[in-house]
Write a protein that holds these residues in place. Structure first.
Motif, PDB file in Angstrom:
ATOM      1  N   LYS A 288       0.835  -1.211   0.000  1.00 24.42           N
ATOM      2  CA  LYS A 288       0.000   0.000   0.000  1.00 24.42           C
ATOM      3  C   LYS A 288       0.868   1.258   0.000  1.00 24.42           C
ATOM      4  CE  LYS A 288      -3.840  -2.141   2.550  1.00 24.42           C
ATOM      5  NZ  LYS A 288      -4.599  -2.114   3.828  1.00 24.42           N
ATOM      6  N   LYS A 289       1.898   1.257   0.847  1.00 23.19           N
ATOM      7  CA  LYS A 289       2.779   2.426   0.918  1.00 23.19           C
ATOM      8  C   LYS A 289       3.525   2.644  -0.390  1.00 23.19           C
ATOM      9  CE  LYS A 289       3.418   2.183   5.943  1.00 23.19           C
ATOM     10  NZ  LYS A 289       4.381   1.926   7.040  1.00 23.19           N
TER      11      LYS A 289
ATOM     12  N   ALA B  79       1.074   4.030  -2.908  1.00 18.35           N
ATOM     13  CA  ALA B  79       0.728   5.412  -2.554  1.00 18.35           C
ATOM     14  C   ALA B  79       1.872   6.365  -2.885  1.00 18.35           C
ATOM     15  CB  ALA B  79       0.388   5.489  -1.063  1.00 18.35           C
ATOM     16  N   SER B  80       3.097   5.888  -2.692  1.00 18.67           N
ATOM     17  CA  SER B  80       4.256   6.745  -2.973  1.00 18.67           C
ATOM     18  C   SER B  80       4.406   7.026  -4.469  1.00 18.67           C
ATOM     19  CB  SER B  80       5.533   6.074  -2.457  1.00 18.67           C
ATOM     20  OG  SER B  80       5.855   4.923  -3.236  1.00 18.67           O
TER      21      SER B  80
ATOM     22  N   LEU C 298      -2.541   4.901  -5.613  1.00 18.66           N
ATOM     23  CA  LEU C 298      -3.708   4.670  -4.776  1.00 18.66           C
ATOM     24  C   LEU C 298      -3.711   5.621  -3.589  1.00 18.66           C
ATOM     25  CD1 LEU C 298      -3.697   0.768  -4.708  1.00 18.66           C
ATOM     26  CD2 LEU C 298      -5.208   2.236  -6.037  1.00 18.66           C
ATOM     27  N   ASN C 299      -4.892   5.906  -3.120  1.00 20.02           N
ATOM     28  CA  ASN C 299      -5.070   6.746  -1.945  1.00 20.02           C
ATOM     29  C   ASN C 299      -5.096   5.847  -0.712  1.00 20.02           C
ATOM     30  OD1 ASN C 299      -5.837   8.466   0.065  1.00 20.02           O
ATOM     31  ND2 ASN C 299      -7.556   9.366  -1.048  1.00 20.02           N
ATOM     32  N   LEU C 300      -4.123   6.035   0.171  1.00 18.94           N
ATOM     33  CA  LEU C 300      -4.025   5.166   1.345  1.00 18.94           C
ATOM     34  C   LEU C 300      -5.292   5.169   2.187  1.00 18.94           C
ATOM     35  CD1 LEU C 300      -0.432   5.487   2.828  1.00 18.94           C
ATOM     36  CD2 LEU C 300      -1.595   3.421   2.083  1.00 18.94           C
ATOM     37  N   SER C 301      -5.952   6.289   2.265  1.00 15.51           N
ATOM     38  CA  SER C 301      -7.155   6.373   3.106  1.00 15.51           C
ATOM     39  C   SER C 301      -8.261   5.464   2.601  1.00 15.51           C
ATOM     40  CB  SER C 301      -7.658   7.823   3.156  1.00 15.51           C
ATOM     41  OG  SER C 301      -8.022   8.273   1.857  1.00 15.51           O
TER      42      SER C 301
END
Length: 480
Positions: A72-73, A76-77, A81-84
């Protein structure tokens, strides 16, 4: 209903087929039903998508919720994708139930997510990587892998969990234009593949040949050759390596289905002599030249053959193939050129060597009726017969004699009759035939294709006998 055991629930699920709606409803009944039907839905979730982009997107939105925190990280980096939106973790590891992986749908999802612009190639690579890592780590027993994307460039065997996920793979569907290194990697782990479906052909793939070489029980092989431009057929030995790899499994292969091309020498001539344990043989060809494979098919020796599907072959060669079988052949579909000097011999060969015949397609003429009668009398298990009239244009075959033969001499198991081409059938002939068929136990499925003598009056009679239950189904194949 709530007290039904799991075996009965699994039996019920088979009645739903690919209809996901009743399966989803079953999830809501109780815990047992939920646990049973969620495993069915996630065993092969791709079959419920029906190429619907919306469903693909919804499915993979659920799949990516299973991603690890590191994945996920990473995504997101990269601004993917939006981590939230990924905080909710599924209570159940749905992916653990999946044993069939279709990578085509992974590609569809990523295209929907990122678009097709080359600007986002790096994003597509990262999300592909994390999804494949997810499946390798979470799928406990992958049985089927569909790998047809020529742009696929991930070494699955390097991902954590691959040594647990991939060893039980039994069915691979792929193309030869996938990077050879991918197949070399799979060959290190996958030794139990039983079925290989090779869709299209562009070039020799050494990695795929190696993967085929190392299999311990390869018994099913399907190979479809698409006709590309002439430049793709530079040598007649283009498939030599593939042919040699397949030949190593000559004692194990029992199902062999190939679309042939007269410009490609595959399978090798040795195939027709060594694969003596074959039960299913399907040989089609893309060429327009009739009988262009006769010289190859003369070598066919399949004593244990049960199913024969073959195209563009002479009656002489077809008789030769059948005469080398040992009585197990029950299904014959052959496209052949009619030869009045060979036709009787072909029919005679069929009823002499195929006592258990159930399904047959024949091209016949009036002169063949006597041998047809013998076939009907001697092949007691005959269930379906397709009869094409040899005569064309204004020459009409004698349909009244044919119908009389069928109703008088057909075995009791015969339930399906299809008439093709210019059979001359009068209204009286048809009604007489159906009246006599009424004395049989089994209702008839009656089909026609390109039979111009059938009129609206014939159709009324057929409807009448359908209402009486003598005909269970009538079908005009031209309109289907």
């Amino acid at each position: 209903m709530a007290t039904l055991n799991k075996d009965i629930l699994l039996y019920i699920s088979q009645e739903f087929g690919n209809n996901s709606n009743p399966l989803f409803s079953c999830l809501l009944i109780n815990k047992l039903w939920f646990e049973t039907f969620v495993s069915i839905l996630w065993k092969e979730p791709w079959k419920f998508l029906n190429e619907s982009q919306e469903r693909v997107f919804l499915l993979f939105n659920t799949i990516i919720l299973h991603l690890s925190e590191d994945s996920k990280k990473l995504l997101a980096s990269q601004g993917i994708l939006n981590l939230s939106s990924l905080q909710q973790k599924p209570l159940i590891n749905y992916i653990s139930y999946c044993n069939k992986l279709d990578l085509n749908f992974v590609n569809i999802y990523i295209q929907l997510l990122t678009g097709s612009s080359e600007e986002f190639d790096y994003q597509r690579y990262f999300i592909e990587q994390e999804i494949y890592k997810l499946f390798m780590s979470k799928c406990l027993n992958l049985r089927y892998l569909k790998l047809e994307n020529q742009c696929f460039n991930h070494q699955l065997h390097h991902f954590p969990g691959a040594n647990t996920c991939l060893p039980e793979l039994v069915h691979l569907q792929c193309t030869t234009n996938v990077d050879s290194e991918i197949f070399f990697g799979l060959s290190l782990i996958c030794k139990k593949i039983e079925k290989i479906s090779l869709i299209s052909f562009l070039n020799e793939n050494l990695g795929l040949n190696r993967l085929i070489d190392v299999q311990e029980n390869l018994n099913y092989f399907r190979f479809e050759i698409d006709r590309f431009k002439e430049k793709n057929y530079k040598r007649k030995d283009t498939c030599k390596g593939l042919g040699n790899s397949i030949m190593k499994h000559s004692n194990n292969i029992i199902h062999f289905k190939v679309t042939l091309d007269y410009e490609i020498d595959f399978p090798p001539i040795e195939f027709y002599q060594k694969f003596i344990n074959l039960k299913t043989l399907s040989l089609y060809n893309n060429g327009r030249i009739r009988n262009c494979f006769d010289s190859r098919f003369l070598f066919l020796n399949c004593p244990k053959l049960e199913i024969l599907q073959i195209g563009r072959v002479s009656q002489f060669v077809l008789s030769n193939i059948i005469s080398k079988t040992e009585g197990s052949l029950w299904y014959i579909r052959a496209g052949y050129t009619y030869d009045e000097n060979q036709s009787k011999e072909l029919i005679r060969t069929i009823y002499q060597y195929c006592p258990d015949l159930c399904n047959i397609y024949l091209v016949i003429d009036d002169q063949d009726f006597e041998e047809l009668q013998q076939l009907l009398m001697k092949c007691k298990n005959l269930f379906e017969i397709i009869l094409q009239s040899h005569k064309r244009g204004k020459l009409m075959s004698n349909g009244s004699i044919l119908l009389d033969l069928l109703v008088r001499y057909a075995p009791i198991n015969l339930e399906e009759i299809e008439l093709v081409s210019n059979w001359e059938i009068t209204v009286n002939d048809l009604e007489k035939f159906l009246k006599n068929w009424a004395h049989r136990e089994n209702p008839l499925e009656f089909r026609i294709r390109h039979v111009p003598s059938i009129t609206d009056e014939h159709l009324k009679i057929l409807d009448t006998y359908k209402e009486k239950g003598i005909i269970k189904l009538f079908k005009n194949m031209e309109k289907s």
